[in-house]
Scaffold this active site. Structure first.
Site, PDB file in Angstrom:
ATOM      1  CE  LYS A   1      47.323 -47.913  37.920  1.00  0.00           C
ATOM      2  NZ  LYS A   1      48.303 -48.983  37.903  1.00  0.00           N
TER       3      LYS A   1
ATOM      4  CG  HIS B   1      57.735 -49.300  39.654  1.00  0.00           C
ATOM      5  ND1 HIS B   1      57.697 -50.671  39.732  1.00  0.00           N
ATOM      6  CD2 HIS B   1      56.516 -48.867  40.036  1.00  0.00           C
ATOM      7  CE1 HIS B   1      56.486 -51.046  40.140  1.00  0.00           C
ATOM      8  NE2 HIS B   1      55.756 -49.977  40.332  1.00  0.00           N
TER       9      HIS B   1
END
Length: 466
Positions: free
Chosen positions: A166, A285
């Site tokens: 992130k 994912h």
């Protein structure tokens, strides 16, 4: 009577067959049906069977040219749903001949195609599928399998640790690679591209792949452990996706990643085949899954999407945390976690499993717990998921007050402490906080992490209850 009789007749006359003995080769489906007022259950259940198999709304002349009995879907059982007046579960059996071999796309186009827009139904949810062994064997499935992955990585007897880099959008490739290096150096096994990092103007895929590979090799050299970064190969076309996977293989990295629902099952299966042929692990994912699986009465339950992924192929898949910030009721989550990992799963309605499923020799998939988890969750995660899992701490690593590498150290120390405590026979569920506190005495990094996330709890009722 000879000849063709035109007109609309009740579906239940042909497609509701309560005395049907299901075959070992049938694909079985459990649908949660909410009919429009005034539509009886048998008719609604039969309507689902017809619209997802051979039929249409009226009898047609060409029906006479085929053997309906051989090809039709049949609603063979209907059961009420406890506490829901308007819903029931309809069980439908489909003959195997209706489906193309090795194609998840074709299986879903039939079973969950037009039927979901059907007017006679208020809502429809596919709760579970039984994939017959004969059909399972037409799929390659996951590129490797859990044991093969452990052997490639040389990591045994514990869950694997990951971390999503992130901020997910906006970093340059060089800074992104730096974040990867810090996390891996600190003790994580994997770092991860965020699902929406593909190839944007601020960071093109080739630059990212290069700097991440550099980070992996540097961290490997320093720690003596095998490291990986899930390089997201998801792209706008299948050709571009494969091009990215080829480049990853040329760099010699161990693993790539794909968003299987947005990318689509066809692309995913192609990538899984490429990964097996070229020794790449494949991390999956599930972006977009909640669009499909979150409503209780309409859509497809995630356990079906998980089964489909095991058929299409992937070595890791995100499967909720039970304890973090995202949906997941414990028993239900464990139900589909076992569906992903085990060779054989018994029917167990308390965990939402409607059918016994035999995967024969199809490799297993590692479940990935990710989303709002931190060091205090470690005992619960180790207890719930066991060794065969990947635990991913994004903010839980990068949010450490001393930055990324110490964040990774904290996560690794917490994990090793939990695994050791479990192996010594301690009860993680009861003594979890105590185990983490003890470990933090000799790890300042863990102590600092414990301080930051003392009392974070995400308190909402899960929507997905039985």
């Amino acid at each position: 009577s000879v000849g063709f009789k035109a007109g609309v007749k009740d579906y239940k006359l042909t497609y509701y067959t309560p005395d049907y003995e299901t075959k070992d080769t049938d694909i079985l489906a459990a649908f949660r049906v909410t009919p429009q007022p005034g539509v009886p259950p048998e008719e609604a259940g039969a309507a689902v069977a017809v619209e997802s198999s051979t039929g249409t709304w009226t009898t047609v002349w060409t029906d006479g040219l085929t053997s309906l009995d051989r090809y039709k879907g049949r609603c063979y059982h209907i059961e009420p749903v406890a506490g829901e007046e308007t819903q029931f579960i309809a069980y439908v059996a489909y003959p195997l001949d209706l489906f193309e071999e090795g194609s998840v796309x074709n299986m879903f186009t039939s079973i969950v195609g037009n039927v979901f827009g059907f007017k006679a139904l208020r809502a429809l949810r596919l709760e579970d599928l039984r994939i017959p062994v004969a059909y399972v064997k037409t799929f390659q499935g996951p590129p490797h399998a859990i044991q093969v992955e452990r052997d490639k990585l040389n990591k045994y007897g514990r869950p694997l640790l990951g971390c999503t880099i992130k901020p997910k959008l906006g970093l340059s490739a060089k800074n992104y690679g730096r974040a990867v290096y810090e996390c891996l150096r600190g003790g994580l096994d994997f770092t991860k591209d965020d699902e929406n990092v593909n190839s944007q103007p601020f960071m093109r895929w080739r630059d990212r792949f290069l700097f991440c590979a550099e980070a992996i090799y540097k961290a490997q050299a320093e720690t003596g452990e095998i490291k990986g970064h899930y390089l997201n190969a998801t792209a706008g076309t299948c050709e571009e996706m494969i091009k990215r996977a080829v480049f990853a293989r040329e760099l010699g990295v161990p693993i790539v990643m794909h968003d299987y629902l947005t990318g689509g099952f066809t692309a995913n299966t192609s990538l899984a085949h490429y990964c097996r042929d070229n020794g790449l692990l494949l991390h999956i994912h599930r972006a977009m899954h909640a669009v499909i699986d979150r409503q209780k009465n309409h859509g497809i339950h995630f356990r079906v999407l998980a089964k489909a992924l095991r058929m299409s192929g992937g070595d890791h898949i995100h499967s909720g945390t039970v304890v973090g910030k995202l949906e997941g009721e414990r028993e239900i989550t464990l139900g589909f976690v076992d569906l992903l990992r085990d060779d054989f799963i018994e029917k167990d309605r308390s965990r939402g499993i409607y059918f016994t499923q035999d995967w024969v020799s199809l490799p297993g998939v590692l479940p990935v717990a990710s989303g709002g988890i931190h060091v205090w969750h470690m005992p619960a995660l180790t207890e719930i998921f066991g060794d065969d899992s990947v635990l991913q701490f994004g903010g839980g690593t990068l949010g450490h007050p001393w930055x990324k590498a110490p964040g990774a150290v904290a996560x690794r120390v917490a994990l090793e402490a939990c695994v050791q405590a479990r192996n010594e026979g301690r009860d993680l569920a009861r003594e979890g906080n105590e185990i983490i506190r003890e470990a933090s005495k000799w790890s300042p990094e863990l102590a600092a992490a414990c301080e930051v996330w003392k009392e974070i709890k995400f308190e909402f009722e899960a929507m997905d209850t039985l």
